[in-house]
Design an enzyme around this catalytic site. Structure first.
Site, PDB file in Angstrom:
ATOM      1  N   GLU A  16     -93.682 -43.841 -57.733  1.00 59.13           N
ATOM      2  CA  GLU A  16     -92.560 -42.597 -56.868  1.00 59.13           C
ATOM      3  C   GLU A  16     -91.999 -44.356 -56.223  1.00 59.13           C
ATOM      4  O   GLU A  16     -92.595 -44.725 -55.149  1.00 59.13           O
ATOM      5  CB  GLU A  16     -93.497 -41.897 -56.419  1.00 59.13           C
ATOM      6  CG  GLU A  16     -92.761 -41.709 -55.103  1.00 59.13           C
ATOM      7  CD  GLU A  16     -91.429 -41.319 -55.119  1.00 59.13           C
ATOM      8  OE1 GLU A  16     -90.880 -39.838 -56.369  1.00 59.13           O
ATOM      9  OE2 GLU A  16     -90.655 -41.305 -55.026  1.00 59.13           O
ATOM     10  N   LYS A  17     -90.501 -44.696 -55.945  1.00 57.23           N
ATOM     11  CA  LYS A  17     -89.816 -45.232 -55.298  1.00 57.23           C
ATOM     12  C   LYS A  17     -90.609 -45.115 -53.904  1.00 57.23           C
ATOM     13  O   LYS A  17     -89.903 -45.813 -52.803  1.00 57.23           O
ATOM     14  CB  LYS A  17     -88.443 -45.245 -55.978  1.00 57.23           C
ATOM     15  CG  LYS A  17     -87.540 -44.316 -55.545  1.00 57.23           C
ATOM     16  CD  LYS A  17     -86.389 -44.670 -56.208  1.00 57.23           C
ATOM     17  CE  LYS A  17     -85.398 -43.101 -56.158  1.00 57.23           C
ATOM     18  NZ  LYS A  17     -85.272 -42.709 -57.334  1.00 57.23           N
ATOM     19  N   HIS A  18     -90.044 -43.547 -53.532  1.00 63.88           N
ATOM     20  CA  HIS A  18     -89.877 -43.726 -51.893  1.00 63.88           C
ATOM     21  C   HIS A  18     -91.392 -44.355 -51.166  1.00 63.88           C
ATOM     22  O   HIS A  18     -91.859 -44.003 -49.766  1.00 63.88           O
ATOM     23  CB  HIS A  18     -90.050 -42.432 -51.661  1.00 63.88           C
ATOM     24  CG  HIS A  18     -88.339 -41.416 -52.654  1.00 63.88           C
ATOM     25  ND1 HIS A  18     -88.555 -41.738 -53.029  1.00 63.88           N
ATOM     26  CD2 HIS A  18     -87.476 -41.546 -51.384  1.00 63.88           C
ATOM     27  CE1 HIS A  18     -86.621 -40.833 -52.775  1.00 63.88           C
ATOM     28  NE2 HIS A  18     -86.647 -40.889 -52.574  1.00 63.88           N
ATOM     29  N   HIS A  46     -85.288 -48.261 -54.555  1.00 61.74           N
ATOM     30  CA  HIS A  46     -84.883 -46.955 -53.971  1.00 61.74           C
ATOM     31  C   HIS A  46     -83.107 -47.493 -53.619  1.00 61.74           C
ATOM     32  O   HIS A  46     -82.791 -49.136 -53.494  1.00 61.74           O
ATOM     33  CB  HIS A  46     -85.308 -46.822 -52.497  1.00 61.74           C
ATOM     34  CG  HIS A  46     -84.928 -45.375 -51.438  1.00 61.74           C
ATOM     35  ND1 HIS A  46     -83.795 -45.444 -51.807  1.00 61.74           N
ATOM     36  CD2 HIS A  46     -85.316 -44.047 -52.223  1.00 61.74           C
ATOM     37  CE1 HIS A  46     -83.738 -44.069 -50.800  1.00 61.74           C
ATOM     38  NE2 HIS A  46     -84.664 -43.416 -51.362  1.00 61.74           N
ATOM     39  N   HIS A  52     -77.226 -42.599 -49.235  1.00 59.68           N
ATOM     40  CA  HIS A  52     -78.848 -42.273 -49.370  1.00 59.68           C
ATOM     41  C   HIS A  52     -79.406 -43.464 -49.177  1.00 59.68           C
ATOM     42  O   HIS A  52     -78.784 -44.334 -49.670  1.00 59.68           O
ATOM     43  CB  HIS A  52     -78.973 -42.004 -51.210  1.00 59.68           C
ATOM     44  CG  HIS A  52     -80.303 -41.792 -51.393  1.00 59.68           C
ATOM     45  ND1 HIS A  52     -80.708 -42.221 -52.891  1.00 59.68           N
ATOM     46  CD2 HIS A  52     -81.492 -41.181 -51.102  1.00 59.68           C
ATOM     47  CE1 HIS A  52     -81.634 -41.942 -53.738  1.00 59.68           C
ATOM     48  NE2 HIS A  52     -82.572 -41.233 -52.374  1.00 59.68           N
ATOM     49  N   CYS A 116     -86.316 -41.285 -45.912  1.00 55.79           N
ATOM     50  CA  CYS A 116     -85.122 -41.136 -46.904  1.00 55.79           C
ATOM     51  C   CYS A 116     -84.437 -40.038 -46.484  1.00 55.79           C
ATOM     52  O   CYS A 116     -84.278 -39.592 -46.115  1.00 55.79           O
ATOM     53  CB  CYS A 116     -86.021 -40.633 -47.868  1.00 55.79           C
ATOM     54  SG  CYS A 116     -84.307 -40.301 -49.755  1.00 55.79           S
ATOM     55  N   HIS A 119     -84.421 -38.000 -49.002  1.00 54.80           N
ATOM     56  CA  HIS A 119     -86.023 -37.186 -50.004  1.00 54.80           C
ATOM     57  C   HIS A 119     -86.928 -37.140 -48.753  1.00 54.80           C
ATOM     58  O   HIS A 119     -88.652 -37.212 -49.308  1.00 54.80           O
ATOM     59  CB  HIS A 119     -85.987 -38.378 -50.817  1.00 54.80           C
ATOM     60  CG  HIS A 119     -84.973 -37.663 -52.365  1.00 54.80           C
ATOM     61  ND1 HIS A 119     -84.365 -39.149 -52.387  1.00 54.80           N
ATOM     62  CD2 HIS A 119     -84.952 -37.084 -52.874  1.00 54.80           C
ATOM     63  CE1 HIS A 119     -83.780 -38.529 -53.206  1.00 54.80           C
ATOM     64  NE2 HIS A 119     -84.165 -37.617 -53.746  1.00 54.80           N
TER      65      HIS A 119
END
Ligand code: FE2
Length: 131
Positions: A16-18, A46, A52, A116, A119
């Site tokens: 999960e990139k976050h 990301h 973003h 983010c 997100h």
């Protein structure tokens, strides 16, 4: 009632990139400065665009057995391509990666949170043991 803690997401940063990535030794020496690196997108990049991007990372240390964490760093990433010409025109982009040093005489947990722009809030943690 919605609480802030309910909005903090967590996941395996390799998938999960976050999820913030905390890099530090697992075993540290009592009272000696230890290097900590925190970043987002180490395994899966990301996006870093005006619309973003990762806006900030905060890092805390919670000594084992204590109730309250200590904030040991707070970092804002403040350039994401914006300029007078509009979004994604400046070519200047701050990467969401920081390094700091801190010392402790107690084992405990390093925690990181990040935000983010699309997100939301993410967190991760890593145990460190004083030898
Ligand atoms: Fe995102």
């Amino acid at each position: 009632m919605t609480e802030l803690k309910d909005l903090l997401q967590s996941a395996d940063w390799k998938k999960e990139k976050h999820a913030p990535v905390i890099e530090s030794p697992e075993k540290i020496t009592k009272g000696e400065a230890v290097s900590v690196k925190a970043s987002v997108g180490k395994e899966i990049a990301h996006p870093n665009m005006t619309a973003h991007h990762i806006r900030w990372i905060e890092i805390y240390f919670l000594p084992a057995g204590e109730k309250f964490p200590y904030q040991i760093g707070k970092f804002e990433f403040t350039s994401h391509g914006e300029s007078g010409q509009g979004a994604d025109t400046s070519t200047v982009y701050t990467a969401p990666e920081v390094s700091l040093k801190f010392k402790t005489e107690k084992s405990g947990t390093i925690l990181a949170s990040s935000y983010c722009s699309i997100h939301g809030l993410w967190q991760s943690s890593k145990l460190v043991t004083v030898e």
